[in-house]
Motif scaffolding. Structure first.
Motif, PDB file in Angstrom:
ATOM      1  N   ARG B 128       0.820  -1.211   0.000  1.00  0.00           N
ATOM      2  CA  ARG B 128       0.000   0.000   0.000  1.00  0.00           C
ATOM      3  C   ARG B 128       0.852   1.258   0.000  1.00  0.00           C
ATOM      4  O   ARG B 128       0.385   2.332  -0.357  1.00  0.00           O
ATOM      5  N   TYR B 543      -4.804   4.315  -1.937  1.00  0.00           N
ATOM      6  CA  TYR B 543      -4.493   3.098  -1.182  1.00  0.00           C
ATOM      7  C   TYR B 543      -3.895   1.997  -2.057  1.00  0.00           C
ATOM      8  O   TYR B 543      -3.697   0.873  -1.594  1.00  0.00           O
ATOM      9  N   LEU B 577      -4.430   4.493   6.279  1.00  0.00           N
ATOM     10  CA  LEU B 577      -3.471   5.328   5.559  1.00  0.00           C
ATOM     11  C   LEU B 577      -2.859   6.351   6.514  1.00  0.00           C
ATOM     12  O   LEU B 577      -3.499   6.780   7.466  1.00  0.00           O
TER      13      LEU B 577
END
Lengths: 198, 647
Positions: B128, B543, B577
């Motif tokens: 990611r 993402y 995130l």
């Protein structure tokens, strides 16, 4: 953030364990850094021109004290990490404090030593040998000084937040750094001072 | 304070540069205010920790520096185009070839490659982000501020003028009394620290963040090349750090490392510089090998021939790269044994490199080849790079090297290695991955126009230099008399340089044209490619992967398309995130001022800036970034929108 309870606190999240691995890689970069400085020193060691040689300026007394301080501080930071794993915040902070104080003592002795050299007319500008000596010792000393400030910042966080996974991680990484400085010092002690005094 | 030392005198060209820098700065500031883009710039770019955006910023900076270094190159070619030219004086010519080398290697080739790494590596390994997103931003801003520090030297105080290798005693305060080489030591130091952090970051990313099932021997070749490159960075850059620090001590504090008196040793610099400098060549070339490997496999519709031997030859190249540095100064007085040793290690590098060349050729064999722009650059690379390699073996022979050491033959050789080996590669990679990042392809017709201009002009520019070198023209001479007979070939070379400039203008125009008119790609896979980055929609969502893919083979995406096996087995869940942060940018700015004050020996401001750096580091330690979550619903909506479905 997933916490894996089977691992020690400092390894407990993926981010934490990546940080520890990353710091090992960083120490991997510190090795060529100090290796290069040692190489420069070995090249320069006999090039003292009209200035003094190592044997003329080195004094074993203060060096032994600073060696004792730094090696002992490596032991106390180990105790701090041990206390951390047992969850004893007070003991942990106590041992970290001792470690940092010994680091401070080490820096003090080194500054005193540098001032003595300069007083005797052995400065950075005098010769290739002294330039390389000051930069090698100075780089190590700068690492210890930086480590001292870093340790203080970590202790403030420990004091405020206690032993969290993030703080445990920072303390553990700091301990790796501190041990590494110890290893470098052993080389300096053997190959700069002892060899220089022979 | 003495204001005189900030000024650069005498040259209309420099005054022109000052005015254009001032105008451009005012233009940017006014433009940002007028279009009310300050907030956007801060929120989306200056504070970003997204590897894709950081990669884009690296590449933009690299393109900017390509322009700067290119103008330097054109000025040099113009100055030497005819005998007794009066375009530049000797001092200015020295500054131009020095900054050309520094900028092209350190501030163009490296950031371009690091930019591509940033964009592609996490995608290729199914991650990611990189392992340390914030540290990644620190890397970028340190690199950027270092580059800016070197660039202002041209108009504030004077550029470095002792060549990009800055040999002592020439680069000492005695023979280069201007602040130019102070800039050299500090600007490179600051950006070098950024590069070292990148090295650590990507090693951890590649070793620890790969998607489940992707073993080391199932990694795409670009990822392998980047892993090896970053290992070289971690071992080579500390040597540069030390060398630059010693240089700074010599120039600012009067130490005696590289001086001619008091026990100093000037050759120590040459050794330290090239112990870093030669591995540096492989730092820019190995990722290029990786890029070519990806492109050849994709456009031949075959998997890479000899995958394992590709990996092993890169490992061997990386080891040998540390054992060849003295071949840069065979003629500077070491003994026969030393020269022989370095001669042999240098020639040995040709073996693993040859293995790679043959592997690429065998991958092409019986492949279904499509001649897209990235593929054209790749195919042109193979023969041109081979010329560069073979002349490299000529130079590697110590006894023969005495004939053409420091001549234009050498200049021709390393341009024949670095331009196909690094520049063509980043251009090819740029065309290849552009649709992934922006969601549309670059125009093929314009791309091929630019390609032919660049390829032909490249050879016109640099091939004559082989002959000039054999005729005896040394490098770095700012002019020559007519009797030498160097005139015609130099003129030819200048014409080639103009052609190269036209090629690059077309390339940049292509970006503009394609942004406006090219149709948008909704498949995420416009080239019918093989590796994981093409499994995401384009442009890539923040993402990266909605679901982390499961890897079962080399080229997993190709496998999943061919055999119709699903890449994803899990369900979409919420995604974590990291938050944006402005601290890396501020740290970079403080580093810039620290460097600037040290260049001009302004001690008190320098100490203040140094304390500022420590305070910022402390503040970053206190940061508690818990990040934020993107909900599963939001992820599904984004995925559908990017795939062109209606929500």
């Amino acid at each position: 953030m997933k916490i894996d309870a089977s691992k020690p606190l400092e390894y407990s999240t993926e981010e934490n364990s990546n940080k520890i691995f990353g710091f090992w890689v960083f120490l991997g970069a510190e090795i060529p850094l100090f290796a290069t400085l040692f190489t420069v020193y070995f090249v320069m060691v006999d090039r003292f021109a009209s200035g003094p040689s190592g044997a003329e300026i080195f004094e074993i007394g203060p060096v032994l004290i600073s060696t004792f301080l730094l090696l002992t501080s490596s032991f106390t930071i180990g105790l701090a990490v041990h206390a951390m794993r047992l969850g004893y915040k007070k003991a942990m902070m106590f041992f970290m404090g001792i470690t940092l104080l010994m680091g401070l003592g080490f820096i003090g002795i080194e500054i005193e030593e540098f001032l003595t050299y300069v007083h005797e007319g052995a400065t950075l500008q005098t010769s290739g040998f002294l330039s390389s000596l000051f930069v090698l010792l100075g780089t190590h000393g700068a690492h210890v000084s930086f480590g001292f400030l870093w340790g203080v910042v970590i202790m403030i966080q420990l004091w405020r937040q206690g032993i969290t996974p993030a703080n445990a991680n920072k303390t553990f990484i700091f301990s790796l750094f501190w041990h590494f400085l110890d290893v470098v010092w052993i080389f300096i002690f053997s190959f700069v001072y002892l060899k220089g005094l022979m | 304070m003495d204001l005189e030392k900030f000024k650069v005198h005498g040259e209309p060209l420099i005054y022109g540069a000052m005015i254009s820098i001032a105008l451009a700065t005012i233009g940017i500031l006014v433009g940002l205010t007028y279009f009310k883009k300050w907030g956007y710039l801060w929120r989306e770019w200056l504070t970003t920790v997204d590897h894709k955006k950081i990669g884009i910023m690296y590449i933009l900076a690299a393109l900017l520096m390509l322009f700067r270094g290119g103008v330097d190159a054109l000025m040099m070619r113009l100055q030497t185009a005819a005998p007794e030219m009066k375009f530049l004086d000797a001092q200015h010519y020295n500054e131009v070839f020095t900054t050309h080398g520094l900028i092209m290697i350190l501030f163009m080739a490296m950031p371009f490659i690091i930019g591509l790494m940033n964009v592609i590596i996490p995608l290729q390994i199914g991650a990611r982000d990189v392992a340390f997103p914030r540290l990644n931003a620190v890397s970028f801003w340190l690199f950027f501020m270092g580059a800016m520090l070197l660039n202002i030297s041209f108009v504030v105080g004077g550029s470095p003028d002792a060549g990009w290798s800055a040999y002592f005693p020439l680069a000492s305060i005695e023979f280069s009394p201007t602040v130019g080489n102070n800039y050299y030591s500090l600007a490179l130091q600051i950006s070098g620290i950024g590069t070292l952090i990148t090295g650590v970051n990507f090693i951890v990313t590649i070793l620890k963040m790969r998607a489940p099932g992707m073993t080391l021997m199932k990694m795409p070749m670009f990822t392998w090349s980047v892993l090896i490159t970053n290992i070289i960075i971690v071992f080579a850059f500390p040597v540069l750090t030390v060398a630059l620090a010693l240089m700074m001590f010599d120039r600012l504090f009067g130490s005696q490392f590289f001086t001619m008196a008091n026990g100093g040793m000037d050759m120590l610099w040459a050794n330290l510089f090239w112990v870093w400098g030669h591995p540096e060549v492989y730092i820019v070339i190995l990722p290029a090998f990786g890029i070519y490997s990806e492109i050849i496999a994709t456009f031949s519709k075959k998997n890479l021939y000899g995958y394992k031997s590709m990996v092993f030859s890169m490992v061997i190249i990386s080891l040998l790269s540390f054992l060849v540095w003295a071949h840069h100064f065979y003629t500077m007085g070491q003994g026969v044994m030393v020269n022989s040793f370095f001669s042999i290690t240098t020639m040995a590098i040709a073996v693993p490199t040859g293995v790679k060349i043959f592997n690429w050729l065998f991958t092409l064999r019986k492949g279904r080849i499509t001649f897209t722009t990235p593929m054209l650059y790749t195919l042109a690379f193979i023969p041109i790079f081979t010329i560069g390699g073979v002349t490299g073996v000529m130079l590697a022979m110590a006894s023969a090297d005495y004939q053409y050491h420091n001549t234009m033959f050498l200049v021709a050789h390393f341009h024949y290695v670095l331009i196909p080996g690094a520049v063509f590669a980043v251009i090819a990679g740029f065309h290849y991955w552009f649709p992934k990042v922006f969601g549309f392809r670059l125009n093929e017709r314009l791309g091929k126009h630019a390609f032919w201009w660049i390829i032909i002009s490249f050879n016109v520019t640099f091939f004559p230099m082989f002959f000039l070198g054999l005729m005896g023209m040394t490098r770095r001479m700012y002019t020559y008399s007519e009797e030498t007979g160097f005139g015609p070939l130099n003129m030819l070379s200048f014409v080639g340089a103009l052609g190269l400039a036209i090629g690059f203008v077309i390339l940049v125009y292509n970006i503009y044209w394609s942004t406006r008119y090219m149709p948008r790609d909704t498949t995420g896979d416009p080239w019918d490619a093989r590796t994981l980055e093409w499994a995401t929609p384009s442009p890539i969502p923040a993402y990266n992967f909605a679901i982390v893919p499961k890897v079962k083979s080399l080229d997993p995406f190709w496998e999943s398309k061919q055999k119709n096996v699903p890449l994803y087995e899990d369900k979409i869940t919420k995604i974590h995130l990291p938050n944006n942060t402005g601290k890396p940018f501020i740290l970079g700015v403080i580093f810039f001022f620290l460097g600037f004050f040290l260049v001009f020996s302004m001690w008190i401001p320098a100490v203040v800036a140094g304390i500022g750096v420590l305070i910022m580091l402390g503040a970053m330690s206190f940061d508690r970034d818990e990040g934020f979550y993107v909900s599963a619903k939001e992820v599904e909506a984004t995925e559908k929108k990017l795939r062109g479905e209606t929500v």
